[in-house]
Design an enzyme around this catalytic site. Sequence first.
Site, PDB file in Angstrom:
ATOM      1  N   ARG A 149      -7.476  -1.193  -6.999  1.00 52.12           N
ATOM      2  CA  ARG A 149      -7.825  -0.039  -6.155  1.00 52.12           C
ATOM      3  C   ARG A 149      -7.952   1.169  -7.074  1.00 52.12           C
ATOM      4  NH1 ARG A 149      -4.546   1.128  -0.742  1.00 52.12           N
ATOM      5  NH2 ARG A 149      -6.530   2.002  -0.043  1.00 52.12           N
ATOM      6  N   ASP A 169      -2.441  10.634  -2.855  1.00 50.81           N
ATOM      7  CA  ASP A 169      -2.730   9.506  -3.756  1.00 50.81           C
ATOM      8  C   ASP A 169      -3.063   9.961  -5.168  1.00 50.81           C
ATOM      9  OD1 ASP A 169      -3.280   8.321  -0.932  1.00 50.81           O
ATOM     10  OD2 ASP A 169      -3.071   6.623  -2.299  1.00 50.81           O
ATOM     11  N   ARG A 181       0.845  -1.192   0.000  1.00 47.68           N
ATOM     12  CA  ARG A 181       0.000   0.000   0.000  1.00 47.68           C
ATOM     13  C   ARG A 181       0.883   1.245   0.000  1.00 47.68           C
ATOM     14  NH1 ARG A 181       1.550   2.158   3.942  1.00 47.68           N
ATOM     15  NH2 ARG A 181       0.320   4.043   3.531  1.00 47.68           N
ATOM     16  N   GLY A 182       0.194   2.402  -0.167  1.00 45.75           N
ATOM     17  CA  GLY A 182       0.920   3.650  -0.345  1.00 45.75           C
ATOM     18  C   GLY A 182       1.033   3.854  -1.851  1.00 45.75           C
ATOM     19  N   ALA A 183       0.649   5.048  -2.320  1.00 46.60           N
ATOM     20  CA  ALA A 183       0.518   5.259  -3.764  1.00 46.60           C
ATOM     21  C   ALA A 183       1.777   4.873  -4.556  1.00 46.60           C
ATOM     22  CB  ALA A 183       0.102   6.703  -4.028  1.00 46.60           C
ATOM     23  N   ASN A 222      -6.109  11.938  -0.318  1.00 45.53           N
ATOM     24  CA  ASN A 222      -5.196  11.204   0.555  1.00 45.53           C
ATOM     25  C   ASN A 222      -6.068  10.463   1.566  1.00 45.53           C
ATOM     26  OD1 ASN A 222      -2.430  10.550   1.325  1.00 45.53           O
ATOM     27  ND2 ASN A 222      -2.815  11.701   3.192  1.00 45.53           N
ATOM     28  N   LYS A 223      -5.432   9.704   2.411  1.00 46.19           N
ATOM     29  CA  LYS A 223      -6.141   8.877   3.389  1.00 46.19           C
ATOM     30  C   LYS A 223      -7.261   9.633   4.101  1.00 46.19           C
ATOM     31  CE  LYS A 223      -5.844   5.491   3.992  1.00 46.19           C
ATOM     32  NZ  LYS A 223      -6.844   4.560   3.366  1.00 46.19           N
TER      33      LYS A 223
HETATM   34  O1  MRU Z   1      -5.013   3.162   1.895  1.00 43.31           O
HETATM   35  P1  MRU Z   1      -3.545   3.433   1.903  1.00 43.31           P
HETATM   36  O2  MRU Z   1      -2.876   3.013   3.165  1.00 43.31           O
HETATM   37  O3  MRU Z   1      -2.857   2.917   0.666  1.00 43.31           O
HETATM   38  O4  MRU Z   1      -3.454   5.023   1.838  1.00 43.31           O
HETATM   39  C1  MRU Z   1      -2.196   5.590   1.703  1.00 43.31           C
HETATM   40  C2  MRU Z   1      -2.171   7.044   1.805  1.00 43.31           C
HETATM   41  O5  MRU Z   1      -3.183   7.716   1.876  1.00 43.31           O
HETATM   42  C3  MRU Z   1      -0.808   7.684   1.709  1.00 43.31           C
HETATM   43  O6  MRU Z   1      -0.770   8.877   2.419  1.00 43.31           O
HETATM   44  C4  MRU Z   1      -0.508   7.960   0.233  1.00 43.31           C
HETATM   45  O7  MRU Z   1      -0.632   6.808  -0.528  1.00 43.31           O
HETATM   46  C5  MRU Z   1       0.834   8.523   0.049  1.00 43.31           C
HETATM   47  S1  MRU Z   1       2.116   7.354   0.272  1.00 43.31           S
HETATM   48  C6  MRU Z   1       3.542   8.158  -0.047  1.00 43.31           C
END
Ligand code: MRU
Length: 362
Positions: free
Chosen positions: A102, A250, A59-61, A260-261
Site C-alpha cells: 500500500r 496516514d 489496516r490503519g497506518a 487520511n481516509k
Molecule cells: O484504508 P485504511 O482503513 O487503512 O485507512 C485508515 C485511515 O485513514 C486512518 O484514519 C489512519 O490510518 C490513521 S489510523 C490511526
Amino acid sequence: MPDRVDTVRKVTHIDNVRLSDDGESVIIIDQTQLPNRVVYLPLSGLDECCEAIAALKVRGAPAIGIFAGYAIYVLSRRNASLPYGKFAARFHEQKETLNAARPTAVNLSWALRRMENVVTANADLPVSEILDLLKKECLSIHREDIAMCMKISEYGLSLLRDGDGILTHCNAGPLATSRYGTALGPMLLGRERGMQFHVFADETRPLLQGARLTSFELQKAGVDVTLICDNMASIVMKNGWVNACFVGCDRIAANGDFANKIGTSGVAILAKYYGIPFYTLGPTSTIDRSCPTGAQINIELRAPEEIKEKFYREPMALPEVNCYNPAFDVTDHTLVAGIVTEKGICRPPYTESLKKLFSGQD
Ligand code: MRU
C-alpha cells in the site's frame, strides 16, 4: 453492572497484531470480518502478508507499520542459514515487496526502514545475532506505539470537556494502532476516567471502517456513539452537536497537509464553515519530513467493485459504469486547528511547529 475501566480495557488491550510465541508467524485480527466475527489469522508467507495489507485485513497506518516489522522478522528467520550477503539481499527484496503493498501510509516504509537499518548496521555480526536484534526492533516498534498512543490520547483529552460532541471519520482506534488508538484515544481514556462524550462516527464509504470498526470499538467501550452516513456530517454540525472533529492520519507533510481516509478533507471543510475545531492525531512516525506538501503524497486508487458491489446483495451500478475510488484524500493545513502527536500539540504555522518536534535529531 460491568466496571467502566474493565469495559474500556476489553477494547484497548486486545492483541490486534502480535508475534506468535514461537516467532514463526504474525497473528492479526482479520479486520475485514468485523464486527460480525473476531477471527485471528496467523500469517507467515510473504504473499499472504502482502495480501493482508492490501485487502485491509490489517489496516490503519500505525498497525500496518507494526505488522510489517513483525512480518519481515518472521520472513527473515527462514533465511537464517544464508551467509550475510545473501541474507541482506533477500531481506531487502522482501522488504521492498511488503513496502509496495500500500502506498499512502508512511508508517509502513518507516517501520521497514528501521528494520533494514538493523541489518545494515550489523553486517559484522553472525546472522543469528542479527535475527535477535531484528526481534528486539520489531517488539520495540510495537512497544513505542503503545506509549505514543497513550501520550496522544492524553494530549487529545486536554482539548475536550466532559459532555462534548465529537465527530470522527474512518477508524483511528485500537484496531488501527495499539491499545488506545490515536483519534479515538481521548474518548476511550476519558471514558475510563468517568467522562462521557457523544461521538458521531461517519460510516466511511466505501469500506465502512467507521461502521464496522469505530462504532464497534466505541460501543464495546461504553462510549456514547452514533453512527451516521458520511453525507450526514453537515447536519449534525449545523445542529450544534459537534464541538470538535478528531481524525487520524496516514502521512503528514512538512507543511501540515495530511492524507487520511477519503472524505476527511470534506469533513475539515465543513468544520471550517461551522467554526468547529478540526484536529488530526498521529504519532511522529506518521510525519514525512521528506514530503514538502500534500501534493507529493501518493494516493492509493482501489478497485471499482468496492463502490459498486461490496456489501450489496447485488451490484448497485451497471458493470460498464466508470468509478473513481481513491482510498485517501489530502486535507489542507489551513483547515487544521492542531496536529496532536506524542510530543505535544502542534499549532500553525506547521512548517515551524512540526520541524521543532525533530530538533536535535538531525
Ligand atoms: O484504508 P485504511 O482503513 O487503512 O485507512 C485508515 C485511515 O485513514 C486512518 O484514519 C489512519 O490510518 C490513521 S489510523 C490511526
